[in-house]
Enzyme design. Structure first.
Site, short mmCIF file in Angstrom:
data_model
loop_
_atom_site.label_atom_id
_atom_site.label_comp_id
_atom_site.label_asym_id
_atom_site.label_seq_id
_atom_site.Cartn_x
_atom_site.Cartn_y
_atom_site.Cartn_z
N ASP A 24 0.81 -1.22 0.00
CA ASP A 24 0.00 0.00 0.00
C ASP A 24 0.84 1.27 0.00
OD1 ASP A 24 0.84 -0.42 2.62
OD2 ASP A 24 -1.16 -0.30 3.50
N ASP B 288 4.23 0.54 13.37
CA ASP B 288 3.52 -0.74 13.41
C ASP B 288 4.33 -1.91 13.92
OD1 ASP B 288 1.28 0.54 12.40
OD2 ASP B 288 1.68 -0.06 10.34
#
Length: 756
Positions: free
Chosen positions: A68, A476
């Site tokens: 992404d 993350d």
């Protein structure tokens, strides 16, 4: 798991009249180039969402993968991956967003990418179709008249882009934002809207979202040509297209190459088809659906089988009732074995993700795991994280270890090898080479297969003068101690306690084994006295501050925290953090590397100094020209008072703690700045800058090194290494290796460069 945005769009490149006059009075430096070798610091586990993987149906072993925010990759024969769009620079940072990819079934040399990051204001650029005629070695650009959303909701649907298998000059692309279906008849060079297509998609995840992220219409979800219809050399007549609309039939079929369209009846129109995968020998189209567009939503859905000849639809979902608490995403068929189908739960979070397999077209299913009795799971797989040892045992719930993944939209079976399968998750790529064992002994080997994919978003880097070469703060996945740049970190090298996102870190100049780090949630602050091997959490007692930037005094006594939500805070000698009244929120900060009592700060055009350990700051006599937004302070590792400041109006240097500043000639804007090992023992440290150098001096936006305190510069990046958004990247330099610089990117992990 992630929905990341660039740290900032590029600052305005204009100069005030005052700054322009000063620049005109001082000649711009001459810029030379120097050959550098660039490699990724290996993290090895992927690091982010992999929404799409495709195999070419004509050439064995040819596969591509899209991320992404980290570009696209090509599969290598040894299961590793090669990045294809590292040329993306600050003008084309959106090329790292890929909303769809397509490989040509007629001419396997041809490969296409629908590139673009956001459809809202975060990305000012319209989308681009990147066209390669050599399997991604080079690309040409075909601009689109609308935006593309590689990091938008619904980015795991698809593929939205497809090549006609009988007439490969024809491509179809399903757009977002109500723009409908588009067609190219010249290998992607130009595009026109398909006026006959009836529904551009009306669904938006949250129409009230003022940011434009969730309020934008997802548009079309997949395009699938039926290769069993028509003949070679003629446009394929039968085409299927999925649409993100709710409340009316949302799968359309054309039998005349797109001239007319009819809705397919028989499915729950409250659910949106994520995938439409053809099983040629069965004459069937399989459709995975969910009540959201994903990847982080969806609580119900179904798997359908559409018989193309009869037009009948059958619900073949592998679970139902109380077991169905998710939508379906990833979907694959084995083209060599008709009736063999696999489907993944889109976002099953507990006790793990799930994948099911059928060999009889959905008549019966077997799962990748099943409950025996809580908390015992029967796992029909052996797990190997050998290529990324840190990735395996991240999330635990009593005796349950989650391993399979989440956000499972990409799922494929190699068309030439029924044993070979791959799937993407929100963090990595898994798969293996013994898939047929699923149907016999019902046990496969599940491996982390993301080697070469480096998708981490990097927020902070330090390279201390002793101990490990590098420590990283990443989004993350927490952060890592990098003892060997060429090997993926072990589980022990990952920061513990583990916070999802670390936003910055710093070391004490006189005691470099003392390190602090901060996270993105309240109270995430930790101190290490052994170079990051172990951490003590929340020293200083704050519970209401998060993110921002951190600075540690030279002896590790005092900690200055320019937080993201609570202003600038100070902890002295392990005491509680308290607000520093003399600094505004968002001030850029740094510690002197030798004097434990001295900190520096910058805000607007002001440079401020503290000589009492950070309690109070006083504006220095020198100023930062016409600057309005200082970005980074870099402090000489051995000399107090020697500081560099990068700003929106240039690069500034002081050797007297701000009593006076010199503007570096020719640099109109500077983002990251770092000091590294000098060329020789008595030389000034190498200065590295991500900067915009005035036109006419051989510069432009790029990455530069100076070995003489800014008098002359060499450019160290090249056309093959653009590093994406310059304003989002972080920089540090190695104090032990002359010429080595580290660039932390927003989506392609960490690069390190050495003189060739």
């Amino acid at each position: 798991m992630r929905s990341r945005v660039p740290v900032a769009t590029l600052f305005s490149l204009g100069l005030s009249l005052l700054a322009a006059a000063a620049s005109a009075a001082t000649p711009a430096p001459t810029i030379s180039t120097q050959s550098y070798t660039w490699k990724n610091v290996k993290i090895g586990g992927g690091g982010g969402f992999t929404p799409g993987i495709i195999f070419n149906p004509s050439q064995k072993g040819l596969a591509y993968l899209r991320t992404d925010i980290g570009g696209v990759y090509k599969l290598n024969a040894d299961d590793s991956w090669t990045p294809l769009v590292d040329f993306a620079d600050s003008d084309h940072w959106d090329y790292w967003g890929s909303d769809a990819i397509a490989t040509d079934p007629v001419d396997p040399q041809r490969f296409y990418v629908a590139a673009g990051m956001y459809t809202n204001s975060w990305d000012p650029n319209n989308g681009t179709i990147l066209i390669s005629t050599n399997q991604g070695k080079t690309f040409t650009e075909s601009p689109l008249p609308f935006k593309v959303g590689g990091n938008m909701p619904g980015r795991g649907v698809g593929e939205r882009l497809a090549v006609d298998p009988h007439s490969n000059n024809i491509l179809l692309f399903g757009a977002r934002s109500g723009h409908g279906l588009w067609k190219s008849t010249n290998f992607g060079a130009t595009w026109t809207k398909v006026a006959s297509f009836p529904d551009p998609g009306t669904y938006a995840p949250d129409p009230t979202d003022s940011s434009g992220i969730n309020s934008d219409k997802t548009g079309l979800t997949f395009v699938t040509f039926d290769s069993t219809s028509g003949s070679s050399g003629q446009a394929t007549p039968r085409i299927f297209v999925g649409v993100a609309s709710v409340g009316s039939p949302n799968i359309f079929r054309s039998d005349d190459a797109g001239a007319t369209w009819n809705a397919i009846q028989g499915m729950n129109s409250s659910w949106i088809a994520h995938k439409g995968v053809l099983s040629p020998k069965e004459g069937a189209l399989y459709l995975s659906t969910s009540d959201g567009v994903g990847p982080n939503d969806g609580s119900i859905g179904a798997l359908y089988k559409y018989d193309i000849a009869s037009g009948t639809v059958t619900d073949i979902s592998p679970v139902s009732g109380s077991d169905l608490i998710f939508g379906f995403g990833g979907l694959a068929v084995d083209v060599q074995r008709p009736g063999t189908v696999m489907v993944a739960a889109l976002n099953s979070w507990w006790p793990d993700g799930q994948v099911w397999r059928t060999t009889d077209g959905g008549g019966s299913w077997s799962p990748l795991w099943a409950w025996e009795a809580y908390p015992v799971l029967n796992k029909y797989y052996a797990y190997s994280d050998a290529l990324a040892p840190w990735i395996g045992n991240d999330y635990t719930d009593p005796a349950i270890v989650q391993q399979i993944g989440w956000w499972m939209e990409a799922l494929v079976i190699d068309p030439f090898d029924s044993d070979h399968w791959l799937y993407g998750t929100g963090e990595t790529v898994y798969g293996g080479h013994d898939l047929l064992n699923w149907d016999t002994v019902h046990n496969v080997t599940l491996k982390s297969l993301a080697d070469g994919i480096e998708e981490d978003a990097v927020l902070g880097l330090i390279s201390p003068p002793a101990g490990p070469s590098l420590l990283s703060a990443v989004g993350d996945n927490g952060g890592f101690v990098h003892f060997d740049l060429t090997k993926a970190p072990t589980a022990a090298a990952r920061f513990s306690p583990l916070w999802s996102t670390n936003s910055d870190l710093d070391f004490a100049g006189n005691i470099p084994s003392t390190i602090v780090r901060i996270g993105n949630s309240n109270g995430e602050f930790a101190l290490s006295t052994d170079a990051g091997n172990t951490w003590s959490q929340n020293i200083g007692g704050t519970s209401n501050a998060n993110s921002g930037k951190i600075a540690l005094s030279a002896n590790g006594t005092n900690i200055l925290w320019s937080s993201g939500n609570a202003g600038v805070l100070l902890s002295q000698s392990g005491g509680a953090f308290a607000r520093v009244a003399s600094l505004p929120a968002g001030a850029a900060i740094a510690a002197d590397r030798r004097n434990d009592s001295v900190f520096y700060a910058a805000t607007g055009s002001k440079f401020l100094v503290s000589s009492d350990g950070g309690k109070t700051f006083v504006a220095a006599a020198g100023a930062l020209g016409a600057s309005t937004a200082p970005v980074k302070l870099a402090v000489h590792p051995k000399t107090s008072g020697d500081v560099w400041v990068s700003t929106d109006k240039g690069l500034f240097h002081t050797t007297n703690a701000g009593a006076s500043f010199a503007a570096v000639p020719g640099i109109t804007q500077a983002w990251a700045i770092a000091l590294g090992a000098p060329e020789s023992t008595n030389s000034y440290p190498a200065v590295f800058a991500a900067a915009d150098v005035a036109a006419g001096s051989g510069g432009g936006v790029g990455y530069y090194r100076s070995d003489n305190a800014g008098e002359t510069w060499v450019r160290v990046n090249d056309a093959a290494h653009g590093f994406g958004s310059v304003s989002s990247n972080v920089l540090t330099a190695d104090p032990r290796v002359y010429g080595r610089v580290y660039i932390g990117t927003n989506g392609r992990g960490i690069f390190y460069g050495d003189k060739s």
